[in-house]
Design an enzyme around this catalytic site. Structure first.
Site, PDB file in Angstrom:
ATOM      1  N   ASP A   1      -1.042   5.475 -15.385  1.00  0.00           N
ATOM      2  CA  ASP A   1      -0.571   5.607 -13.999  1.00  0.00           C
ATOM      3  C   ASP A   1       0.131   4.313 -13.590  1.00  0.00           C
ATOM      4  O   ASP A   1      -0.423   3.224 -13.746  1.00  0.00           O
ATOM      5  CB  ASP A   1      -1.753   5.886 -13.066  1.00  0.00           C
ATOM      6  CG  ASP A   1      -1.291   6.134 -11.641  1.00  0.00           C
ATOM      7  OD1 ASP A   1      -1.162   5.154 -10.889  1.00  0.00           O
ATOM      8  OD2 ASP A   1      -1.065   7.300 -11.278  1.00  0.00           O
ATOM      9  N   ILE A   2       1.370   4.442 -13.095  1.00  0.00           N
ATOM     10  CA  ILE A   2       2.124   3.260 -12.662  1.00  0.00           C
ATOM     11  C   ILE A   2       1.543   2.751 -11.340  1.00  0.00           C
ATOM     12  O   ILE A   2       1.434   3.513 -10.367  1.00  0.00           O
ATOM     13  CB  ILE A   2       3.617   3.591 -12.485  1.00  0.00           C
ATOM     14  CG1 ILE A   2       4.203   4.154 -13.790  1.00  0.00           C
ATOM     15  CG2 ILE A   2       4.390   2.358 -12.039  1.00  0.00           C
ATOM     16  CD1 ILE A   2       5.630   4.638 -13.662  1.00  0.00           C
TER      17      ILE A   2
ATOM     18  N   GLU B   1       4.002   9.952 -11.325  1.00  0.00           N
ATOM     19  CA  GLU B   1       4.115   8.682 -12.047  1.00  0.00           C
ATOM     20  C   GLU B   1       3.041   8.540 -13.117  1.00  0.00           C
ATOM     21  O   GLU B   1       2.758   7.439 -13.592  1.00  0.00           O
ATOM     22  CB  GLU B   1       4.028   7.502 -11.071  1.00  0.00           C
ATOM     23  CG  GLU B   1       2.686   7.330 -10.380  1.00  0.00           C
ATOM     24  CD  GLU B   1       2.584   8.102  -9.062  1.00  0.00           C
ATOM     25  OE1 GLU B   1       1.781   7.683  -8.207  1.00  0.00           O
ATOM     26  OE2 GLU B   1       3.307   9.098  -8.894  1.00  0.00           O
TER      27      GLU B   1
END
Length: 420
Positions: free
Chosen positions: A302-303, A345
């Site tokens: 996960d960004i 994302e």
């Protein structure tokens, strides 16, 4: 012309929900017919032209699986795409959906956007198949009129060829072709989904093998000419002691079909596997792990603070970050490992290793992403959740552990790897 959807569910509120979705969002392209029982649905199918079926699994008189079998066993209705709408998302139920011949399933409760996209995709796919079938029928007519590449051989040497064949290989005569290539089979490139001498059981009798294969499937060969690859449908007829070989150019159609398959399996933005493809590969990986008593590692990436990137730089920059990160991250793992866009994302990774080595690989990826210089945003960090397949696991359990591990990373300050 509008396409007609047949929605089958014994719960009237479910039917009303879907009717409202179609009425509000897609009334200009779809008509919807509803049936509250399997018997009513079969009656409709006998009298109406239906383009796609939405089918609930759990119904009182005949369940969705039995109804789907009945639909697929009828020559009139066997090619209608079926999408199961179901609250049953266990592996066995999903497997049975596909084993019966359903095109897809959508888990309840579903989102209207997802449902409409699935309907649109499968109607478009069926339309593409129809067009491809029409094109293949047209190509067969062309072949019969000898516009295809035609050559006659006695297995030892080529005896004759039509002008189209000679022009394609840029040779003045069949003798010149024999001198340059020896056999037409020597021009076939080895490539997946294409026939070549490497894939032949016996090089000396490859034509007989093609004749046998062509009774069950379309045989394709690939030939290179002036740095370009051509895909041909290969057809062979045995006449007395000779063989008549016809090569029908399918390059454009084959590329269109491959492009459509690509779009079905890959995320449009990042060009890595999409969620649907990842789920299918995950199911295969779990089946293999159970069968061979093996383990593997599943990780979610996960960004961190991705919303801030979109808010600060705009969505175009956000899209560029997703694309760049996906390509960079994919290059850091082995070709045999699996990398896919999970959604938004988030990305998903499958590694063929144990949890300890998997943790090291993922933490190394985290560090490389932290050090990588991205255009515009320069630097970013990512959080990871890691878990491994255990004996008795289901896909849901494995995903839940990895998701919990990701949550642990995020509440612990982000830019870290956690394992559960």
């Amino acid at each position: 012309m509008k396409k007609t959807i047949l929605c089958i569910d014994d719960v009237k509120t479910s039917l009303s929900t879907i009717e409202n979705i179609i009425r509000i969002h897609a009334s200009d392209i779809y008509d919807i017919i509803t049936a509250i029982s399997a018997s009513k649905a079969l009656e409709i199918l006998r009298t109406k032209k239906i383009d796609i079926i939405l089918l609930d699994i759990m119904m009182p008189d005949i369940d969705g699986f039995e109804l789907a079998k009945s639909i697929k066993s009828n020559q009139k209705t066997e090619n209608i795409p079926i999408i199961f709408l179901t609250a049953k998302t266990d592996n066995e139920s999903i497997k049975e959906c596909y084993d019966i011949g359903a095109s897809d399933y959508v888990a309840k409760p579903f989102k209207s956007v997802e449902l409409l996209k699935r309907i649109s995709f499968h109607i478009d796919l069926k339309e593409q198949e129809r067009k491809l079938k029409e094109s293949l029928e047209y190509v067969q007519t062309v072949l019969d009129s000898c516009d295809s590449l035609i050559i006659v051989t006695n297995t030892d040497t080529q005896l004759n060829a039509n002008q189209v064949f000679l022009d394609f290989f840029n040779v003045p005569s069949v003798e010149a072709f024999n001198q340059q290539y020896g056999s037409i089979a020597n021009t076939f490139k080895q490539e997946e989904e294409h026939f070549s001498l490497v894939s032949a059981k016996d090089e000396a009798s490859w034509m007989q093998e093609v004749i046998q294969r062509s009774q069950l499937e379309t045989v394709m060969v690939k030939i290179s000419k002036t740095a370009r690859d051509y895909s041909f449908k290969l057809n062979i007829k045995h006449f007395q002691d000779k063989y008549i070989i016809a090569l029908t150019d399918m390059t454009t159609l084959y590329k269109q079909l491959q492009n459509y398959k690509y779009e079905a399996n890959y995320d449009r933005l990042t060009q890595v596997y999409n969620r649907n493809m990842f789920d299918a590969l995950m199911d295969k990986k779990i089946s293999l792990a159970k069968r061979e008593s093996k383990s593997f590692v599943f990780a979610i990436l996960d960004i961190d603070f991705f919303k801030d990137i979109n808010d600060t730089y705009g969505h175009l920059v956000g899209d560029e970050v997703l694309y760049t990160l996906a390509k960079f991250a994919q290059n850091q793992i082995r070709e045999s490992d699996i990398f896919a866009r999970w959604g938004g994302e988030e990305f998903a990774i499958i590694l063929d290793t144990d949890i300890e080595d998997g943790f090291i690989v993922i933490d190394n990826l985290r560090q490389k992403l932290q050090e990588h210089i991205f255009e515009t945003v320069t630097h970013l960090t990512c959080s990871f959740g890691v878990s491994s397949f255990k004996e008795g696991d289901t896909k849901e359990k494995l995903l839940k552990r990895a998701d919990n591990a990701l949550y642990k990373s995020k509440i612990s300050g982000r830019n870290r790897v956690s394992k559960i």
